[in-house]
Design an enzyme around this catalytic site. Structure first.
Site, PDB file in Angstrom:
ATOM      1  N   ASP A  47       0.823  -1.205   0.000  1.00 51.95           N
ATOM      2  CA  ASP A  47       0.000   0.000   0.000  1.00 51.95           C
ATOM      3  C   ASP A  47       0.862   1.262   0.000  1.00 51.95           C
ATOM      4  O   ASP A  47       0.339   2.373  -0.110  1.00 51.95           O
ATOM      5  CB  ASP A  47      -1.004  -0.008   1.153  1.00 51.95           C
ATOM      6  CG  ASP A  47      -0.346  -0.041   2.523  1.00 51.95           C
ATOM      7  OD1 ASP A  47       0.891  -0.058   2.614  1.00 51.95           O
ATOM      8  OD2 ASP A  47      -1.101  -0.058   3.521  1.00 51.95           O
ATOM      9  N   SER A  48       2.174   1.084   0.055  1.00 55.01           N
ATOM     10  CA  SER A  48       3.094   2.196  -0.179  1.00 55.01           C
ATOM     11  C   SER A  48       2.913   2.781  -1.571  1.00 55.01           C
ATOM     12  O   SER A  48       3.419   3.874  -1.868  1.00 55.01           O
ATOM     13  CB  SER A  48       4.550   1.752   0.011  1.00 55.01           C
ATOM     14  OG  SER A  48       4.821   0.571  -0.728  1.00 55.01           O
ATOM     15  N   ASP A  86      -0.834  -6.624  -0.568  1.00 56.71           N
ATOM     16  CA  ASP A  86      -1.033  -5.940   0.710  1.00 56.71           C
ATOM     17  C   ASP A  86      -2.514  -5.679   0.960  1.00 56.71           C
ATOM     18  O   ASP A  86      -3.251  -5.290   0.046  1.00 56.71           O
ATOM     19  CB  ASP A  86      -0.280  -4.603   0.686  1.00 56.71           C
ATOM     20  CG  ASP A  86       0.408  -4.286   1.994  1.00 56.71           C
ATOM     21  OD1 ASP A  86       0.257  -5.059   2.964  1.00 56.71           O
ATOM     22  OD2 ASP A  86       1.116  -3.257   2.051  1.00 56.71           O
ATOM     23  N   LYS A 115      -0.790  -9.797   2.933  1.00 58.94           N
ATOM     24  CA  LYS A 115      -0.070  -9.287   4.107  1.00 58.94           C
ATOM     25  C   LYS A 115      -0.959  -8.293   4.836  1.00 58.94           C
ATOM     26  O   LYS A 115      -1.616  -7.464   4.213  1.00 58.94           O
ATOM     27  CB  LYS A 115       1.238  -8.602   3.709  1.00 58.94           C
ATOM     28  CG  LYS A 115       2.035  -8.060   4.908  1.00 58.94           C
ATOM     29  CD  LYS A 115       3.351  -7.429   4.477  1.00 58.94           C
ATOM     30  CE  LYS A 115       3.161  -6.062   3.861  1.00 58.94           C
ATOM     31  NZ  LYS A 115       2.644  -5.057   4.834  1.00 58.94           N
ATOM     32  N   GLU A 117      -1.123  -5.818   8.666  1.00 57.70           N
ATOM     33  CA  GLU A 117      -0.355  -5.259   9.773  1.00 57.70           C
ATOM     34  C   GLU A 117      -1.018  -5.554  11.115  1.00 57.70           C
ATOM     35  O   GLU A 117      -2.246  -5.627  11.205  1.00 57.70           O
ATOM     36  CB  GLU A 117      -0.229  -3.736   9.608  1.00 57.70           C
ATOM     37  CG  GLU A 117       0.527  -3.314   8.366  1.00 57.70           C
ATOM     38  CD  GLU A 117       0.624  -1.807   8.219  1.00 57.70           C
ATOM     39  OE1 GLU A 117       1.190  -1.358   7.215  1.00 57.70           O
ATOM     40  OE2 GLU A 117       0.146  -1.074   9.119  1.00 57.70           O
ATOM     41  N   GLU A 184       9.474  -4.283  10.893  1.00 59.24           N
ATOM     42  CA  GLU A 184       9.915  -2.992  10.354  1.00 59.24           C
ATOM     43  C   GLU A 184      10.426  -2.050  11.436  1.00 59.24           C
ATOM     44  O   GLU A 184       9.774  -1.846  12.460  1.00 59.24           O
ATOM     45  CB  GLU A 184       8.763  -2.329   9.590  1.00 59.24           C
ATOM     46  CG  GLU A 184       9.146  -1.002   8.964  1.00 59.24           C
ATOM     47  CD  GLU A 184       8.141  -0.493   7.950  1.00 59.24           C
ATOM     48  OE1 GLU A 184       8.358   0.624   7.416  1.00 59.24           O
ATOM     49  OE2 GLU A 184       7.143  -1.197   7.670  1.00 59.24           O
TER      50      GLU A 184
END
Length: 276
Positions: A47-48, A86, A115, A117, A184
């Site tokens: 999502d970056s 993501d 993925k 978070e 991270e």
């Protein structure tokens, strides 16, 4: 010779054998084809893309439609590379929503895993997604989608208590069925401790040298993204400057008339009737 695409079993196998591997990002077909020709093992369509491709200030505005749109061409462009899709902010706030959106990513893009978070607070969502047969990669430490609640983009795990929480998170994510975990922006010693606490690989971005895999954003490591360079980013090339120089040379030759020369023109002689 084309590289062999990793399988989900390879992740744990590589860790057990002490075999390191690499992990970069892509958001489009062309970049994916380049990475597929490289030795890099894994692509994240993260999502970056909100910052890198869409010019947003953060990742919160990225939608499921955005993710599907960008993951599809990457999967097509990188058939020999493991591709992660993501889960964007807000797409997994309940187990039911998490399953629905994870299924959508897999069905509409054919990526290899999803993925998401979060630590122990995400166990119900992780278990639910794993329960329908989808590979799940965890993500702990600095979690960009909720960075504001962590005090911004800062190093995590800097106290004994927060380091212990990261270790607990990793252990519980492994129990819940994650086959690997992104870690991270933590001190190197914390990265080492987290990696030693679990049997699944820890994929580190700014997590030091003792993790199982190194992760960087492609535009960062190639010197393409000029807005910001985190401390943990080493630039292995300066592609941005090469691109600027090439564009400037094209502009110059256009202005002075040296491009296109006969070499780059169709030179067949044609009898053109005079109509004016």
């Amino acid at each position: 010779m084309a590289k062999t695409k990793m399988t989900v079993g390879d992740f744990r196998k590589f860790k057990k054998e002490g075999k390191k591997f690499s992990f970069v990002t892509a958001y489009d077909y062309t970049t994916a084809t380049i990475i597929d020709e490289s030795d890099c093992n894994i692509i994240l369509v993260g999502d970056s893309l909100g910052m890198i491709m869409l010019g947003y200030k953060g990742t919160e505005s990225v939608t499921m439609d955005d993710m599907v749109h960008h993951i599809r061409p990457v999967v097509k462009g990188a058939p020999n590379t493991w591709v992660i899709g993501d889960m964007p902010f807000g797409s997994y706030i309940t187990p039911e929503l998490a399953v629905a959106n994870a299924v959508r990513l897999i069905k509409e893009t054919n990526c290899d895993c999803v993925k998401l978070e979060g630590g122990v607070e995400m166990l119900p969502q992780i278990k639910a997604i794993v329960g329908v047969g989808i590979n799940v990669m965890g993500h702990i430490g600095l979690t960009p989608q909720t960075a504001s609640s962590l005090g911004g983009f800062k190093v995590q795990g800097g106290t004994p208590e927060s380091a212990a929480k990261l270790i607990k998170d990793a252990i519980e994510l492994e129990k819940a069925g994650c086959f690997s975990i992104v870690l991270e922006c933590v001190p190197s010693g914390v990265g080492k401790a987290v990696s030693e606490a679990v049997e699944i690989p820890i994929l580190g971005i700014g997590a030091g040298p003792f993790v199982d895999c190194q992760v960087l954003v492609t535009q960062d490591l190639l010197g393409m993204y000029g807005d910001f360079k985190p401390k943990f980013v080493k630039q292995f090339a300066q592609v941005r400057q090469v691109m600027i120089e090439g564009l400037n040379e094209f502009h110059k030759e256009t202005i002075d008339g040296t491009f296109p020369s006969p070499e780059f023109s169709f030179n067949k002689q044609v009898d053109i009737p005079k109509l004016y």
